[in-house]
Design a protein around this motif. Structure first.
Motif, mmCIF file in Angstrom:
data_model
loop_
_atom_site.group_PDB
_atom_site.id
_atom_site.type_symbol
_atom_site.label_atom_id
_atom_site.label_comp_id
_atom_site.label_asym_id
_atom_site.label_seq_id
_atom_site.Cartn_x
_atom_site.Cartn_y
_atom_site.Cartn_z
ATOM 1 N N GLY A 32 6.952 -33.940 0.618
ATOM 2 C CA GLY A 32 7.048 -32.494 0.502
ATOM 3 C C GLY A 32 5.912 -31.904 -0.292
ATOM 4 N N PRO A 33 5.968 -30.606 -0.544
ATOM 5 C CA PRO A 33 4.863 -29.930 -1.236
ATOM 6 C C PRO A 33 4.829 -30.278 -2.719
ATOM 7 C CG PRO A 33 6.672 -28.412 -0.854
ATOM 8 C CD PRO A 33 7.042 -29.667 -0.141
ATOM 9 N N TRP A 34 3.620 -30.167 -3.277
ATOM 10 C CA TRP A 34 3.395 -30.395 -4.707
ATOM 11 C C TRP A 34 2.802 -29.145 -5.331
ATOM 12 C CZ3 TRP A 34 0.064 -35.318 -3.578
ATOM 13 C CH2 TRP A 34 0.899 -36.389 -3.218
ATOM 14 N N GLY A 35 3.243 -28.821 -6.553
ATOM 15 C CA GLY A 35 2.616 -27.759 -7.310
ATOM 16 C C GLY A 35 1.496 -28.304 -8.171
ATOM 17 N N ALA A 36 0.875 -27.415 -8.940
ATOM 18 C CA ALA A 36 -0.259 -27.822 -9.773
ATOM 19 C C ALA A 36 0.146 -28.893 -10.777
ATOM 20 C CB ALA A 36 -0.840 -26.608 -10.486
ATOM 21 N N GLN A 37 1.319 -28.747 -11.394
ATOM 22 C CA GLN A 37 1.869 -29.767 -12.298
ATOM 23 C C GLN A 37 2.968 -30.479 -11.524
ATOM 24 O OE1 GLN A 37 0.313 -30.256 -15.151
ATOM 25 N NE2 GLN A 37 -0.986 -28.463 -14.782
ATOM 26 N N GLY A 70 -0.244 -37.014 6.105
ATOM 27 C CA GLY A 70 0.343 -36.321 7.250
ATOM 28 C C GLY A 70 0.881 -34.968 6.864
ATOM 29 N N ARG A 71 1.734 -34.413 7.695
ATOM 30 C CA ARG A 71 2.347 -33.125 7.405
ATOM 31 C C ARG A 71 3.327 -33.262 6.243
ATOM 32 N NH1 ARG A 71 4.929 -30.620 12.576
ATOM 33 N NH2 ARG A 71 5.105 -28.872 11.118
ATOM 34 N N HIS A 72 3.481 -32.174 5.495
ATOM 35 C CA HIS A 72 4.292 -32.258 4.289
ATOM 36 C C HIS A 72 5.425 -31.244 4.276
ATOM 37 C CE1 HIS A 72 1.398 -35.114 3.083
ATOM 38 N NE2 HIS A 72 0.432 -34.240 2.978
ATOM 39 N N ALA A 73 6.007 -31.030 5.446
ATOM 40 C CA ALA A 73 7.194 -30.190 5.492
ATOM 41 C C ALA A 73 8.325 -30.866 4.730
ATOM 42 C CB ALA A 73 7.605 -29.958 6.943
ATOM 43 N N ALA A 158 -5.852 -38.890 5.996
ATOM 44 C CA ALA A 158 -5.369 -38.974 7.375
ATOM 45 C C ALA A 158 -6.230 -39.921 8.203
ATOM 46 C CB ALA A 158 -5.357 -37.583 8.003
ATOM 47 N N GLU A 159 -7.544 -39.870 8.007
ATOM 48 C CA GLU A 159 -8.445 -40.755 8.755
ATOM 49 C C GLU A 159 -8.203 -42.211 8.383
ATOM 50 O OE1 GLU A 159 -13.231 -41.424 9.611
ATOM 51 O OE2 GLU A 159 -12.574 -39.758 8.349
ATOM 52 N N LEU A 160 -7.999 -42.471 7.098
ATOM 53 C CA LEU A 160 -7.727 -43.846 6.675
ATOM 54 C C LEU A 160 -6.440 -44.356 7.301
ATOM 55 C CD1 LEU A 160 -8.646 -43.635 2.875
ATOM 56 C CD2 LEU A 160 -9.966 -44.750 4.681
ATOM 57 N N ALA A 161 -5.385 -43.537 7.253
ATOM 58 C CA ALA A 161 -4.094 -43.954 7.807
ATOM 59 C C ALA A 161 -4.197 -44.173 9.316
ATOM 60 C CB ALA A 161 -3.029 -42.919 7.480
ATOM 61 N N ALA A 162 -4.890 -43.260 10.009
ATOM 62 C CA ALA A 162 -5.005 -43.360 11.460
ATOM 63 C C ALA A 162 -5.792 -44.592 11.884
ATOM 64 C CB ALA A 162 -5.654 -42.101 12.023
#
Length: 312
Positions: A32-37, A70-73, A158-162
């Motif tokens: 999921g999403p991350w904030g600054a802290q 990847g996506r972070h929904a 993403a490039e590394l994972a792919a």
């Protein structure tokens, strides 16, 4: 507006001696999403995040959140999370992994012992084991701290994972936004800046073979910044790439000048003079920040010391 990483690259700002310092890294999966802290600004319970920050204070342990590229929904709380602990001191480096359904278990760790390189509380609390897979390639992608980390870091991850790099993870913060994309490689704890996928693969192959790639290296996180610069300078001078070969054994002085003693496992020693100076011309240390003059570590001299006679 120019991005901070573009300005730093255009000015050819040196990156040696800029790695985050941590003897031990503790990594907790948090999608999921991350904030600054991120420990208190993500979908991790902020009370748990604050408690973990407090538990790690002054122990030499640095905590970060990780997620797969990847996506972070937000898909809700993950049932099982990956956890890693890695100690980075040469000669005693290790990487252990575990999974947990209740991240509160991390509060049961002996952080002081972890910081000193003892993995037993990690293994006992989380049923951890030595990691036997690929080395970890942690790419900073936290755009809430700096947009360069998202704009440059996420495509790299993403490039590394792919391309099949199984140890590729996104991580919340490695410092040095202006050197994006930034990368930390575990278990040895060397950080890299301005990383590109072909170079990262070379770095990871080196880790598999017990080697350190010096090109693009910001330093080993086990050392303070003067020591990071000194150790890399000795590696270059001695053409030594074995990961566990060198240790920073003494640092004398204080800013802006240090004398750092670097020792080889074969008994050789070097005295390295490191000077701190202000980068010029002024540049932003982060996107959107005012112009500043970030400190840089310049190696003034590298001198191999005469061997000392053994005592009887």
């Amino acid at each position: 507006m120019s991005r901070c990483a573009t300005v730093s690259r255009d000015l050819d700002e040196p990156i040696a001696g800029t790695a985050a310092t941590a003897r031990t890294w503790l990594l907790l999966e948090q999608p999921g999403p991350w904030g600054a802290q991120a420990l208190t600004m993500s979908h991790l319970d902020p009370a748990l995040g604050r408690a973990l920050e407090k538990a790690a204070e002054g122990t030499g342990v640095r905590i970060a959140l990780i997620r797969r590229p990847g996506r972070h929904a937000d898909f809700g709380t993950p049932a099982v999370r990956q956890v890693y602990a890695a100690h980075t001191t040469p000669g005693s480096a290790w990487l252990h992994g575990a999974t947990t359904r209740t991240p509160e278990e991390l509060l049961g760790l002996d952080f002081a012992a972890l910081g000193k390189g003892d993995p037993r509380s990690f293994d006992a609390a989380l049923q951890g084991r030595p990691h036997t897979g690929d080395p970890l390639a942690l790419v900073c992608t936290n755009g809430k701290r700096d947009r360069c980390c998202a704009l440059l870091g996420r495509p790299l991850a993403a490039e590394l994972a792919a391309s099949g790099v199984e140890g590729a993870w996104e991580v919340t913060h490695l410092g040095g936004h202006r050197f994006s994309p930034t990368l930390l490689v575990l278990p040895y704890g060397y950080a890299y800046g301005r990383a590109q996928a072909p170079h990262v693969k070379e770095i990871l192959q080196g880790v598999r073979e017990g080697r350190v790639v010096v090109e693009g290296c910001r330093g080993g996180s086990a050392w303070e910044r003067p020591g990071q610069a000194a150790e890399l300078a000795v590696r270059s001078a001695a053409r030594e790439d074995t990961a566990d070969a060198l240790s920073v054994v003494r640092t004398d002085g204080s800013a802006p000048l240090w004398k750092v003693t670097v020792a080889h496992t074969d008994g050789r020693r070097w005295s390295v003079e490191v000077a701190q100076s202000a980068s010029a011309p002024p540049r932003p240390e982060s996107c959107g920040s005012a112009l500043g003059s970030p400190a840089r570590m310049d190696v003034v001299s590298v001198r191999e010391l005469e061997p000392t006679a053994p005592t009887r």
